[in-house]
Structures are given as C-alpha cells and as structure tokens.
Write an enzyme that holds these catalytic residues in place. Structure first.
Site, short mmCIF file in Angstrom:
data_model
loop_
_atom_site.label_atom_id
_atom_site.label_comp_id
_atom_site.label_asym_id
_atom_site.label_seq_id
_atom_site.Cartn_x
_atom_site.Cartn_y
_atom_site.Cartn_z
CG HIS A 169 -20.48 -55.80 32.56
ND1 HIS A 169 -21.21 -56.97 32.59
CD2 HIS A 169 -21.34 -54.82 32.94
CE1 HIS A 169 -22.45 -56.70 32.96
NE2 HIS A 169 -22.56 -55.41 33.18
CD GLN A 202 -27.04 -49.56 37.40
OE1 GLN A 202 -27.28 -48.36 37.16
NE2 GLN A 202 -26.42 -49.95 38.50
CG HIS A 243 -22.28 -54.12 37.82
ND1 HIS A 243 -23.46 -53.61 38.31
CD2 HIS A 243 -22.54 -54.55 36.57
CE1 HIS A 243 -24.40 -53.73 37.39
NE2 HIS A 243 -23.88 -54.29 36.32
CG ASP A 265 -22.21 -61.64 34.33
OD1 ASP A 265 -22.30 -60.40 34.35
OD2 ASP A 265 -23.20 -62.38 34.14
CB ILE A 266 -24.61 -65.73 37.12
CG1 ILE A 266 -24.98 -67.13 37.55
CG2 ILE A 266 -25.82 -64.93 36.70
CD1 ILE A 266 -25.83 -67.16 38.80
P1 5GP Z 1 -26.12 -54.84 34.24
O1 5GP Z 1 -27.07 -54.93 33.08
O2 5GP Z 1 -26.80 -54.35 35.49
O3 5GP Z 1 -24.88 -54.07 33.90
O4 5GP Z 1 -25.61 -56.30 34.47
C1 5GP Z 1 -25.83 -57.06 35.60
C2 5GP Z 1 -24.99 -58.31 35.46
O5 5GP Z 1 -25.06 -59.03 36.67
C3 5GP Z 1 -25.50 -59.25 34.35
O6 5GP Z 1 -24.44 -59.50 33.43
C4 5GP Z 1 -25.90 -60.51 35.09
O7 5GP Z 1 -25.60 -61.69 34.39
C5 5GP Z 1 -25.11 -60.41 36.40
N1 5GP Z 1 -25.76 -61.04 37.53
C6 5GP Z 1 -27.04 -60.83 37.94
N2 5GP Z 1 -27.31 -61.55 39.03
C7 5GP Z 1 -26.18 -62.23 39.34
C8 5GP Z 1 -25.83 -63.15 40.37
O8 5GP Z 1 -26.62 -63.51 41.25
N3 5GP Z 1 -24.57 -63.65 40.35
C9 5GP Z 1 -23.66 -63.29 39.41
N4 5GP Z 1 -22.45 -63.85 39.49
N5 5GP Z 1 -23.95 -62.43 38.42
C10 5GP Z 1 -25.18 -61.90 38.37
#
Ligand code: 5GP
Ligand code: ZN
Length: 142
Positions: free
Chosen positions: A105, A97, A103, A34-35
């Site tokens: 985590h 989300q 995805h 995760d970035i």
């Molecule tokens: P969500 O809130 O949708 O569950 O989390 C999305 C996750 O994707 C976040 O933790 C965010 O840091 C990660 N993320 C978003 N864009 C990128 C990206 O371009 N590369 C990577 N490696 N992680 C990303």
C-alpha cells in the site's frame, strides 16, 4: 492454473478480467488505485506473478515491486504534494491481510489533519530482557 490463482482478485486485475485504474506497470509489477482509498492517491503495487506474501514472493519480484513503488511514490509526491507517504504491507490473516496476493500500500499522508490515526502509535519503552530473549530466539531461526 492453480485454484487460488484462478480465484485471486488481483490476478484477475493483472489479466484485465476485472477493471482497475492502472497507474504504472512493467514486465513484473503493476500499480493500481485502491478501491477503498484511505486517502487521495492510495495505490497498491503488486507482482504480476501470484505470490501470497513476503515469505513466498521471489526475490526478483520483490525487488521489482519495490522499484515500481519508488516510481509511484515519486509520482504521488509530484501530483499531490502530501506531507509524506506511508508504505504498508500485511502478511497473513493475523496481520489483517485480506487479499492473499502480495501487495504494497502507498498511502499519501498529511498528518495530523488526515485523521489516519490508525497509522500512528505511541512509542512505549520495551523491557530489555524481553527484547534480548526475542533476539536470541530469532537469531536461532536463521
Ligand atoms: P489488505 O488488507 O489485504 O492489505 O488490503 C487489500 C486492499 O485491496 C484493500 O485496501 C482493498 O480496498 C483493496 N481491494 C480489494 N479488492 C479490490 C479490487 O477489486 N480492486 C481494487 N482496486 N482494490 C481492491
Ligand atoms: Zn493472485
């Protein structure tokens, strides 16, 4: 290619159009760092096929992602020896989300010193009548 897939950041990572630290992959799933890590070893595991959420992902891809998550979790335990690993998966804007590609985590934890109190909550006893009402409504939806 459908519009949402073309613009999907995780589909672009699968296609190697955007770089990522790719930790594990097989035919159906991909794990990468995760970035914006919440902790050291924060990894995302995704299906290679685009699916928005838990309701849309195919059973085969769902199984593959969770089997890959098991492999990654085992490697995380070996590499970082955390106290535990939180698995988190969000569905829909109302659940916060952000990336609309399914995805999981994997977040290594060392509570309480990691400060991730956002991943903790107090158990408050529920109203049994309300739980029963919820149960009846949900059973009807199957
Ligand atoms: P969500 O809130 O949708 O569950 O989390 C999305 C996750 O994707 C976040 O933790 C965010 O840091 C990660 N993320 C978003 N864009 C990128 C990206 O371009 N590369 C990577 N490696 N992680 C990303
Ligand atoms: Zn996608």
């Amino acid at each position: 290619m459908a519009e949402d897939v073309k613009d999907c950041i995780f589909c672009q990572i699968v296609a190697k159009k955007i770089p990522a630290f790719r930790i594990y992959e097989d035919e159906r799933s991909l794990a990468f760092a995760d970035i914006n890590p919440l902790a050291e070893g924060h990894v995302l595991v995704i299906p290679k096929n685009h699916a928005v959420n838990l309701m849309e992902i195919t059973p085969g891809d769902l199984a593959a992602v969770h089997q890959a998550s098991q492999k990654v979790a085992t490697a995380l335990m070996k590499a970082f020896k955390p106290g535990g690993i939180t698995m988190l998966q969000l569905n829909g804007l109302g659940a916060n989300q952000v990336v609309m590609h399914y995805h999981v985590h994997l977040i290594p934890r060392n509570r309480p010193k990691d400060g991730l109190t956002i991943l903790e909550w107090e158990a408050k006893p529920g109203d049994m009548k309300a739980i029963e009402k919820m149960y009846k409504k949900l059973i009807e939806a199957f």
